[in-house]
Design an enzyme around this catalytic site. Structure first.
Site, PDB file in Angstrom:
ATOM      1  N   HIS A 139       0.844  -1.207   0.000  1.00 42.73           N
ATOM      2  CA  HIS A 139       0.000   0.000   0.000  1.00 42.73           C
ATOM      3  C   HIS A 139       0.875   1.252   0.000  1.00 42.73           C
ATOM      4  CE1 HIS A 139      -3.394   2.633   1.335  1.00 42.73           C
ATOM      5  NE2 HIS A 139      -2.405   3.268   1.954  1.00 42.73           N
ATOM      6  N   GLU A 140       1.893   1.271   0.847  1.00 40.97           N
ATOM      7  CA  GLU A 140       2.781   2.442   0.911  1.00 40.97           C
ATOM      8  C   GLU A 140       3.582   2.581  -0.381  1.00 40.97           C
ATOM      9  OE1 GLU A 140       2.195   4.467   3.120  1.00 40.97           O
ATOM     10  OE2 GLU A 140       1.019   3.162   4.419  1.00 40.97           O
ATOM     11  N   HIS A 143       1.616   4.308  -3.016  1.00 43.56           N
ATOM     12  CA  HIS A 143       1.684   5.769  -2.924  1.00 43.56           C
ATOM     13  C   HIS A 143       2.915   6.290  -3.660  1.00 43.56           C
ATOM     14  CE1 HIS A 143      -1.698   6.601  -0.379  1.00 43.56           C
ATOM     15  NE2 HIS A 143      -1.254   5.889   0.637  1.00 43.56           N
ATOM     16  N   GLU A 215      -6.178   7.065  -1.033  1.00 44.17           N
ATOM     17  CA  GLU A 215      -6.131   5.853  -0.220  1.00 44.17           C
ATOM     18  C   GLU A 215      -6.794   4.687  -0.936  1.00 44.17           C
ATOM     19  OE1 GLU A 215      -4.384   5.370   2.470  1.00 44.17           O
ATOM     20  OE2 GLU A 215      -3.701   7.446   2.331  1.00 44.17           O
TER      21      GLU A 215
END
Length: 297
Positions: A139-140, A143, A215
């Protein structure tokens, strides 16, 4: 990895930065008109702070959170996961950092894909299993892949300038009036404070609207990187449950970084209304839909 460019996110980032740029041109003009000092001072002030924030955003963010860069010898499993997932995401391996905190969370920072950092808390590593931790790291990395960190960093910084003027304007304005110098006196300071307040509110709304969408985009990106949406869904539920137990003192100390965390630390009706993130339930629902799509493919 079946990575699809998120044009919805790119469009929102462009619109957000365009609106913020226009907003701050007006903001700088008003400050020049009512506070004095000339346009050169405003350009130097805004430009200087923006450059510092751009080039040192990763270092400043890590330090503000008490994150420490760690070596592969110290955290071999964490480094192994970050390296493997970075390769799957077709990204350079970012700096790996750990925050000594019982609050389970993670964040990414940096100005671009080659100057990025991923940080996790000790509480996160103690809470999640290997697959769940992979989901959070992915997930990070999403980004980083989406390049939304730079937009959020710059937007948050400009919003902070407006908020600081609102917060400290009355104090400096009082001294300015008593000194009898410059600009248009106390009335000019009052106008600058009111304009700063409007700028901060608009910035606040724009940043949160973008943050919520990014997100969702990062969750989809994590699913593409790992091919395992259910692991991230499980991690989000675990983290959310643990965050609800965070003491108020710890929550106040770390809530300033909410826009960068995988799960925000605010709760309650007001917290949900102004949250930087969509609800955990909606994120889990999206991930379960992605899991079903993968199963049927």
């Amino acid at each position: 990895m079946n990575w699809q460019p998120d044009w919805g996110l790119r469009g929102r980032m462009f619109v957000t930065m365009f609106l913020l740029f226009a907003l701050y041109i007006v903001f700088a003009g008003v400050l020049t008109l009512y506070i004095g000092g000339g346009p050169l001072m405003i350009v130097v002030l805004f430009g200087g702070f923006s450059l510092v924030q751009y080039f040192f955003s990763d270092t400043l963010t890590l330090r503000s959170m008490g994150a420490k860069e760690v070596s592969a010898d110290e955290y071999p499993q964490l480094h192994s996961s970050v390296e493997r997932l970075s390769q799957q995401a077709d990204l350079p391996k970012p700096t790996v950092a750990v925050v000594d905190s019982n609050v389970p969370n993670a964040f990414a920072t940096g100005r671009n894909q080659r100057n990025a950092a991923v940080a996790v808390t000790s509480g996160l590593m103690n809470t999640l299993d290997r697959e769940e931790l992979d989901g959070v790291i992915a997930h990070e990395l999403a980004h980083v892949k989406n390049r939304d960190m730079m937009v959020m960093t710059i937007a948050s910084f400009l919003s902070t300038i407006a908020f600081m003027i609102v917060r400290w304007g009355a104090f400096f304005g009082g001294g300015h009036s008593r000194g009898g110098g410059g600009g248009k006196g106390g009335a000019g300071i009052l106008v600058a404070i009111l304009v700063s307040l409007v700028v901060w509110i608009i910035s606040y709304v724009l940043i949160r609207a973008l943050s919520r969408y990014r997100e969702f985009a990062a969750d989809r990106g994590a699913a593409a990187i790992t091919g395992n949406p259910s692991a991230l869904a499980s991690a989000l539920l675990k983290i959310s449950g643990e965050v609800d137990k965070v003491p108020d003192k710890d929550m106040r100390e770390e809530a300033e970084m909410n826009a960068f965390f995988i799960i925000p630390l605010k709760s309650g009706v007001v917290g949900r209304l102004f949250s930087t993130h969509p609800s955990t339930e909606r994120r889990v629902e999206q991930l379960r839909e992605l899991e079903q799509e993968l199963t049927m493919a």
